[in-house]
Design a protein around this motif. Structure first.
Motif, PDB file in Angstrom:
ATOM      1  N   ILE A  18       0.834  -1.201   0.000  1.00 50.92           N
ATOM      2  CA  ILE A  18       0.000   0.000   0.000  1.00 50.92           C
ATOM      3  C   ILE A  18       0.871   1.254   0.000  1.00 50.92           C
ATOM      4  N   GLY A  19       1.971   1.232   0.753  1.00 44.92           N
ATOM      5  CA  GLY A  19       2.879   2.374   0.769  1.00 44.92           C
ATOM      6  C   GLY A  19       3.460   2.657  -0.599  1.00 44.92           C
ATOM      7  N   ALA A  20       3.839   1.579  -1.305  1.00 50.54           N
ATOM      8  CA  ALA A  20       4.404   1.762  -2.639  1.00 50.54           C
ATOM      9  C   ALA A  20       3.358   2.297  -3.619  1.00 50.54           C
ATOM     10  N   LEU A  21       2.145   1.758  -3.569  1.00 52.71           N
ATOM     11  CA  LEU A  21       1.084   2.222  -4.471  1.00 52.71           C
ATOM     12  C   LEU A  21       0.684   3.659  -4.169  1.00 52.71           C
ATOM     13  N   ASN A  22       0.673   3.989  -2.873  1.00 47.30           N
ATOM     14  CA  ASN A  22       0.297   5.352  -2.503  1.00 47.30           C
ATOM     15  C   ASN A  22       1.362   6.358  -2.938  1.00 47.30           C
ATOM     16  N   THR A  23       2.621   5.917  -2.948  1.00 49.82           N
ATOM     17  CA  THR A  23       3.702   6.806  -3.357  1.00 49.82           C
ATOM     18  C   THR A  23       3.526   7.272  -4.800  1.00 49.82           C
ATOM     19  N   VAL A  24       3.035   6.371  -5.642  1.00 54.61           N
ATOM     20  CA  VAL A  24       2.830   6.725  -7.052  1.00 54.61           C
ATOM     21  C   VAL A  24       1.385   7.142  -7.314  1.00 54.61           C
ATOM     22  N   HIS A  25       0.613   7.292  -6.209  1.00 55.83           N
ATOM     23  CA  HIS A  25      -0.784   7.744  -6.302  1.00 55.83           C
ATOM     24  C   HIS A  25      -1.620   6.872  -7.253  1.00 55.83           C
ATOM     25  N   TRP A  26      -1.423   5.558  -7.121  1.00 56.02           N
ATOM     26  CA  TRP A  26      -2.174   4.621  -7.956  1.00 56.02           C
ATOM     27  C   TRP A  26      -2.671   3.486  -7.072  1.00 56.02           C
ATOM     28  N   LEU A  27      -3.940   3.558  -6.718  1.00 52.36           N
ATOM     29  CA  LEU A  27      -4.536   2.541  -5.864  1.00 52.36           C
ATOM     30  C   LEU A  27      -5.916   2.198  -6.421  1.00 52.36           C
ATOM     31  N   PRO A  28      -5.994   1.247  -7.325  1.00 50.35           N
ATOM     32  CA  PRO A  28      -7.288   0.897  -7.921  1.00 50.35           C
ATOM     33  C   PRO A  28      -8.277   0.475  -6.845  1.00 50.35           C
ATOM     34  N   SER A  29      -9.491   0.986  -6.902  1.00 49.92           N
ATOM     35  CA  SER A  29     -10.480   0.675  -5.872  1.00 49.92           C
ATOM     36  C   SER A  29     -11.878   0.550  -6.466  1.00 49.92           C
ATOM     37  N   PRO A  30     -12.105  -0.469  -7.299  1.00 45.33           N
ATOM     38  CA  PRO A  30     -13.467  -0.702  -7.790  1.00 45.33           C
ATOM     39  C   PRO A  30     -14.368  -1.113  -6.629  1.00 45.33           C
ATOM     40  N   PRO A  31     -15.669  -0.978  -6.758  1.00 46.30           N
ATOM     41  CA  PRO A  31     -16.582  -1.355  -5.675  1.00 46.30           C
ATOM     42  C   PRO A  31     -16.348  -2.797  -5.223  1.00 46.30           C
ATOM     43  N   VAL A  32     -16.309  -2.974  -3.907  1.00 46.49           N
ATOM     44  CA  VAL A  32     -16.042  -4.297  -3.337  1.00 46.49           C
ATOM     45  C   VAL A  32     -17.126  -5.284  -3.759  1.00 46.49           C
ATOM     46  N   GLY A  33     -16.689  -6.461  -4.188  1.00 44.97           N
ATOM     47  CA  GLY A  33     -17.617  -7.518  -4.565  1.00 44.97           C
ATOM     48  C   GLY A  33     -17.963  -7.561  -6.032  1.00 44.97           C
ATOM     49  N   THR A  34     -17.572  -6.550  -6.779  1.00 47.94           N
ATOM     50  CA  THR A  34     -17.841  -6.550  -8.225  1.00 47.94           C
ATOM     51  C   THR A  34     -16.846  -7.452  -8.942  1.00 47.94           C
ATOM     52  N   GLY A  35     -17.119  -7.742 -10.213  1.00 52.08           N
ATOM     53  CA  GLY A  35     -16.219  -8.564 -10.996  1.00 52.08           C
ATOM     54  C   GLY A  35     -14.830  -7.955 -11.110  1.00 52.08           C
TER      55      GLY A  35
END
Length: 471
Positions: free
Chosen positions: A342-359
């Motif tokens: 999470i720290g690495a993804l946050n550093t590059v401001h890229w954290l995919p977050s589609p709605p939980v439970g979706t395909g």
């Protein structure tokens, strides 16, 4: 790999390999389960926030019956602790010697984790991080320590509980189940503090069954006592019945009780904490968790013989040995792997977050799990040798030195060391996640833990011998 191969070749033919397999399987399921349900996203203000996917994916809550395998740890822990204590006493060691031996494998890797997190927190604070945010990250990384708190406690109580088991058999876990039931009544109807003992009683129930499994294994070539031999019935027997005749009833009773308690009764279906539920099945352990443990025990006994035969093959057995060599390292660091990703993804401001439970969300779980596996393997490469060397060093020292005797002072200090370690871990788990802690850990918790770990380390180093490796 060569060391693993040598250990596999030297494995005694009579060893209960199934116990080691269950430990390795359980840790794998815990890791995958935690990684799968962990969700970290940006909130409306752009800040990172985390929660469990079970809050949104209610249909998946019954799957926690598969992934909540902490009871299996206590079951195999009871077996292993009874085996090592019996072996230690047979060599002429004292109970204090055994407690010191057992503490090494548990405390040393945990100390490394806590010190690493404390140093990392200090660096984060110097770089401008907020104390509350640092505490939140460290709290998440140390979630595994709630289990270790209880396990260290039951290890410390083994020299008392195992003789009780040999004397009173299944009466002991039945009394403990009654105490858990009383605690649950306190949670439901009051007074709530009555349930505090369940944090210990619930895990002791399962640990005692592990004792019974060991006795059945160790005494399998001797006839079972019967009422005619002067024993007043099955309750006082100290051997767990093995095989299908015992497995099927345990499985059916456990499943039936679990369905009644969760679907019909007041207990939540999920065996993992879900915000908003009236009760929690694991913190502290509930009757529903004990029903799940009974179901799991039935499955374990049902698969005992075929899996044991399979483990006689060299390749699966070497894999089991390899995992067990670093099993505590895997458990302690698997959520730190999430923090690093999470720290690495946050550093590059890229954290995919589609709605939980979706395909899309489920599809992203695949690269999520694969990446976390790679990070955890890197952490094992760095920290795993500390755990693996503990067993080898203690074994080599045991061969070079004689057996020492422990006096009253040494015993008192050993108990004090265990108590301080448990207290430190317990305080850390009780302090809220958002508390402003510059070191990420409450100072009182860190000091108590390090004092206890230091006492145990000093006693091991000044003892006649550091002991033999843990099972």
């Amino acid at each position: 790999m060569r060391h693993v191969r040598q250990l596999a070749e030297r494995t005694p033919a009579r060893r209960e390999r199934y116990v080691d397999f269950l430990r390795a399987l359980a840790i794998s399921l815990v890791v995958v389960g935690h990684w799968t349900v962990t969700v970290v996203v940006y909130d409306n203000s752009g800040q990172l926030t985390g929660f469990s996917a079970l809050s949104d994916v209610a249909w998946a809550r019954p799957l926690t019956w598969i992934f909540m395998v902490i009871p299996v740890f206590f079951l195999v822990g009871g077996f292993a602790n009874a085996a090592s204590l019996t072996s230690s006493l047979a060599r002429g060691d004292t109970v204090t010697d055994w407690l010191l031996d057992r503490s090494a494998r548990l405390v040393r890797p945990t100390t490394v984790l806590l010190l690493t997190l404390a140093v990392g927190s200090l660096l984060g604070r110097l770089l401008g991080g907020q104390s509350a945010e640092i505490r939140t990250v460290v709290s998440f990384a140390t979630i595994p320590l709630w289990f270790l708190t209880a396990y260290v406690a039951v290890v410390g109580l083994t020299p008392v509980m195992y003789p009780l088991h040999r004397r009173f058999g299944f009466v002991v876990p039945l009394v403990l189940v009654a105490l858990v039931a009383a605690g649950d009544l306190g949670r439901l109807f009051g007074p709530g503090p009555l349930s505090g003992g369940n944090f210990l009683f619930g895990w002791l129930v399962i640990h005692q069954i592990g004792f019974a499994w060991y006795d059945a294994y160790a005494l399998k070539d001797t006839p079972r006592p019967t009422v005619g031999d002067g024993r007043p019935g099955w309750l006082l027997t100290h051997r767990l019945p093995l095989g299908r005749p015992a497995a099927v009833p345990l499985l059916l009773v456990g499943l039936g009780a679990l369905l009644l308690l969760t679907v019909v009764g007041p207990y939540p279906v999920s065996m993992i904490t879900v915000p908003g539920e009236r009760l929690d099945n694991t913190s502290p352990p509930s009757l529903a968790l004990l029903a799940l443990a009974t179901l799991q025990l039935g499955v374990i006994l049902l698969l005992h013989h075929p899996v044991e035969r399979w483990l006689r093959r060299s390749r699966p057995w070497r894999a089991v040995i390899g995992v067990n060599a670093v099993v505590l390292t895997v458990f302690l660091w698997h959520l730190s792997a999430v923090v690093l990703l999470i720290g690495a993804l946050n550093t590059v401001h890229w954290l995919p977050s589609p709605p939980v439970g979706t395909g899309s969300w489920w599809a992203l779980r695949v690269p999520w799990l694969l990446t976390l596996t790679a990070i955890l393997l890197a952490l094992i490469t760095v920290f795993g040798p500390i755990e693996a060397r503990t067993g080898r060093t203690r074994h080599q020292d045991r061969e070079r030195t004689g057996t020492g005797r422990s006096g009253t002072t040494r015993t008192v200090l050993t108990v004090a060391g265990y108590a301080c370690v448990v207290a430190g871990l317990l305080v850390n788990s009780m302090v809220r996640m958002s508390a402003p802690e510059p070191l990420g850990l409450p100072p009182s918790a860190l000091v108590a833990y390090l004092v206890g770990a230091g006492i145990l380390r000093l006693l091991r180093s000044t003892r006649g011998h550091p002991g033999r490796p843990s099972r």
